[in-house]
Design a protein around this motif. Structure first.
Motif, PDB file in Angstrom:
ATOM      1  N   GLU A  72       0.828  -1.209   0.000  1.00 36.76           N
ATOM      2  CA  GLU A  72       0.000   0.000   0.000  1.00 36.76           C
ATOM      3  C   GLU A  72       0.862   1.259   0.000  1.00 36.76           C
ATOM      4  O   GLU A  72       0.627   2.191  -0.779  1.00 36.76           O
ATOM      5  CB  GLU A  72      -0.948  -0.010   1.201  1.00 36.76           C
ATOM      6  CG  GLU A  72      -1.973   1.096   1.170  1.00 36.76           C
ATOM      7  CD  GLU A  72      -2.970   0.960   2.310  1.00 36.76           C
ATOM      8  OE1 GLU A  72      -3.227   1.991   2.957  1.00 36.76           O
ATOM      9  OE2 GLU A  72      -3.490  -0.146   2.543  1.00 36.76           O
ATOM     10  N   VAL A  73       1.865   1.281   0.852  1.00 33.29           N
ATOM     11  CA  VAL A  73       2.742   2.452   0.947  1.00 33.29           C
ATOM     12  C   VAL A  73       3.592   2.567  -0.321  1.00 33.29           C
ATOM     13  O   VAL A  73       3.753   3.664  -0.878  1.00 33.29           O
ATOM     14  CB  VAL A  73       3.643   2.362   2.203  1.00 33.29           C
ATOM     15  CG1 VAL A  73       4.687   3.465   2.219  1.00 33.29           C
ATOM     16  CG2 VAL A  73       2.801   2.409   3.456  1.00 33.29           C
ATOM     17  N   ASP A  75       2.972   1.444  -3.358  1.00 34.34           N
ATOM     18  CA  ASP A  75       2.141   1.878  -4.481  1.00 34.34           C
ATOM     19  C   ASP A  75       1.738   3.345  -4.347  1.00 34.34           C
ATOM     20  O   ASP A  75       1.598   4.052  -5.356  1.00 34.34           O
ATOM     21  CB  ASP A  75       0.913   0.978  -4.636  1.00 34.34           C
ATOM     22  CG  ASP A  75       1.258  -0.355  -5.275  1.00 34.34           C
ATOM     23  OD1 ASP A  75       2.411  -0.553  -5.717  1.00 34.34           O
ATOM     24  OD2 ASP A  75       0.356  -1.214  -5.341  1.00 34.34           O
ATOM     25  N   SER A  76       1.590   3.822  -3.120  1.00 37.05           N
ATOM     26  CA  SER A  76       1.295   5.235  -2.906  1.00 37.05           C
ATOM     27  C   SER A  76       2.490   6.096  -3.333  1.00 37.05           C
ATOM     28  O   SER A  76       2.319   7.110  -4.029  1.00 37.05           O
ATOM     29  CB  SER A  76       0.952   5.477  -1.439  1.00 37.05           C
ATOM     30  OG  SER A  76       0.814   6.849  -1.186  1.00 37.05           O
ATOM     31  N   ASP A  80       2.485   8.663  -6.503  1.00 37.87           N
ATOM     32  CA  ASP A  80       2.857  10.066  -6.327  1.00 37.87           C
ATOM     33  C   ASP A  80       4.081  10.451  -7.168  1.00 37.87           C
ATOM     34  O   ASP A  80       4.379  11.634  -7.321  1.00 37.87           O
ATOM     35  CB  ASP A  80       3.149  10.366  -4.856  1.00 37.87           C
ATOM     36  CG  ASP A  80       1.897  10.362  -4.000  1.00 37.87           C
ATOM     37  OD1 ASP A  80       0.772  10.328  -4.555  1.00 37.87           O
ATOM     38  OD2 ASP A  80       2.049  10.369  -2.757  1.00 37.87           O
TER      39      ASP A  80
END
Length: 171
Positions: A72-73, A75-76, A80
């Protein structure tokens, strides 16, 4: 004797083909296969470990499990790091998964950021499109900035390390 032709980005991809490079390539294979087959990555990894043809290196397992743990992190950060109009889904599978592996390495291993980026770019040159090395390089360069902004202490820590190196040279 003639020199081998350089790829379009001007680098010879994976010259040394080190064990860590092979492990990264295998991690890419596992992530790519899982995505292509729409199958849980843990199942693909378990199958490849059990089959052991070729054997799955411990670093490969660390990379795949590390990405899964922090997906999750990662891919974030990756999202970005993309230019306006780009999404994770728009990236080709090879480039997306190479970037995921590199970002995991930059965030959670002792691999220097420049090495993680260079490895991803070299694998993109070997396994993806002609435009991929430049694209992956640009995305990962932006990812280093995103990571720096998300970790405010990192700039202070780097400044402190630079000062320690400078002081150490003066002694």
């Amino acid at each position: 004797m003639t020199e081998p032709a350089l790829p379009p980005h001007g680098r010879i991809a994976n010259r040394d083909n080190s064990p860590r490079t092979k492990a990264r390539k295998r991690a890419l294979d596992i992530l790519f296969e899982s995505e292509l087959r729409e199958r849980p990555t843990v199942e693909t990894l378990a199958d490849r470990v059990a089959l052991a043809e070729p054997p799955v290196r411990p670093f490969t397992i660390d990379l795949v499990n590390g990405y899964l743990e922090f997906a999750e992190v990662i891919d974030s950060v990756l999202g970005d790091s993309l230019a306006d109009g780009w999404t994770l889904d728009r990236m080709n599978r090879v480039d997306r998964n190479l970037a995921r592996i590199a970002i995991y390495e930059m965030m959670h291993t002792d691999t220097p950021q420049r090495v993680a980026i260079a490895e991803a770019v070299d694998l993109a040159a070997e396994l993806s499109t002609d435009d991929s090395p430049a694209f992956v390089n640009a995305v990962l360069a932006r990812a280093t900035d995103v990571l720096r902004r998300r970790t405010p202490d990192s700039a202070a820590a780097e400044a402190s390390r630079s000062e320690e190196r400078r002081v150490g040279k003066e002694c």
